[in-house]
Design a protein around this motif. Structure first.
Motif, mmCIF file in Angstrom:
data_model
loop_
_atom_site.group_PDB
_atom_site.id
_atom_site.type_symbol
_atom_site.label_atom_id
_atom_site.label_comp_id
_atom_site.label_asym_id
_atom_site.label_seq_id
_atom_site.Cartn_x
_atom_site.Cartn_y
_atom_site.Cartn_z
ATOM 1 N N LEU A 11 0.824 -1.216 0.000
ATOM 2 C CA LEU A 11 0.000 0.000 0.000
ATOM 3 C C LEU A 11 0.856 1.263 0.000
ATOM 4 O O LEU A 11 0.377 2.327 -0.405
ATOM 5 N N ASP A 15 -2.464 2.847 -3.687
ATOM 6 C CA ASP A 15 -3.745 2.421 -3.140
ATOM 7 C C ASP A 15 -4.203 1.196 -3.929
ATOM 8 O O ASP A 15 -4.037 1.141 -5.153
ATOM 9 N N ARG A 72 -5.926 2.573 1.296
ATOM 10 C CA ARG A 72 -4.637 3.257 1.307
ATOM 11 C C ARG A 72 -4.088 3.213 2.722
ATOM 12 O O ARG A 72 -4.827 3.077 3.700
#
Length: 190
Positions: A11, A15, A72
């Motif tokens: 991440l 995202d 995210r």
């Protein structure tokens, strides 16, 4: 390797939906380093979200299917990532090979059967070496050098494992597993 570290690290790159994370893990052969089922990945992300280490960025509708939730990493997640990364670099682990326990008693085993089983192990290890070599070479221009070190290290371990299995198999084929007082021949060793 920590599942949290892998998720947060991926991440950090961008995202993603959990399915995309699993695909990246497969592409990079990370499943050789961490045991993870798709269901446990979703569970781990849910736990990270509950603890505010990751957050939902968007929900994307895919033509009649369930929504795809894009995650995210949060600032708090970035701090956890650095803690986990530091801990992983500081950790010293010893390798416990599954065959070590069997080797302690191999002198009582049937050498021909042990040889036969080792031949299957060797064929599988040859397949793994070829796969890891192809994977490394195909990612040279696509991933950071640190990832290349991971891939190259795994490849080198696989090659050493193959050489070890070959030596062990040769000893089993020659019924030398019971012998004492003679060192292992390192001819051809890396």
């Amino acid at each position: 390797m920590s599942m949290k570290l892998v998720i947060l690290g991926l991440l950090m790159e961008c995202d993603s939906h959990p399915y995309e994370l699993m695909q990246k893990m497969k592409e990079r052969a990370m499943l050789h380093y961490i045991k993870m089922e798709e269901g446990s990945l979703y569970y781990a992300i849910d736990k990270l979200a509950q603890e505010a280490y990751v957050e939902v960025v968007a929900k994307v509708q895919l033509g009649g299917k369930r929504d795809r939730t894009i995650y995210r990493i949060t600032e708090r997640g970035t701090e956890l990532f650095h803690e986990l990364l530091d801990a992983q670099f500081a950790e010293s682990k010893h390798i416990h090979h599954p065959l070590y326990a069997a080797l302690a008693f191999a002198k009582h085993g049937r050498a021909s059967r042990i040889h036969e089983l080792l031949q299957h192990q060797i064929m599988e290890q040859q397949r793994i070496v070829t796969h890891l070599k192809d994977l490394y070479e195909s990612h040279i221009h696509d991933v950071p050098r640190a990832v290349l070190h991971m891939m190259k290290g795994r490849l080198e371990h696989a090659v050493v494992e193959l050489r070890w299995l070959e030596r062990l198999s040769a000893d089993a084929a020659a019924d030398r597993l019971k012998m004492k007082g003679e060192p292992i021949d390192d001819a051809g060793a890396m």
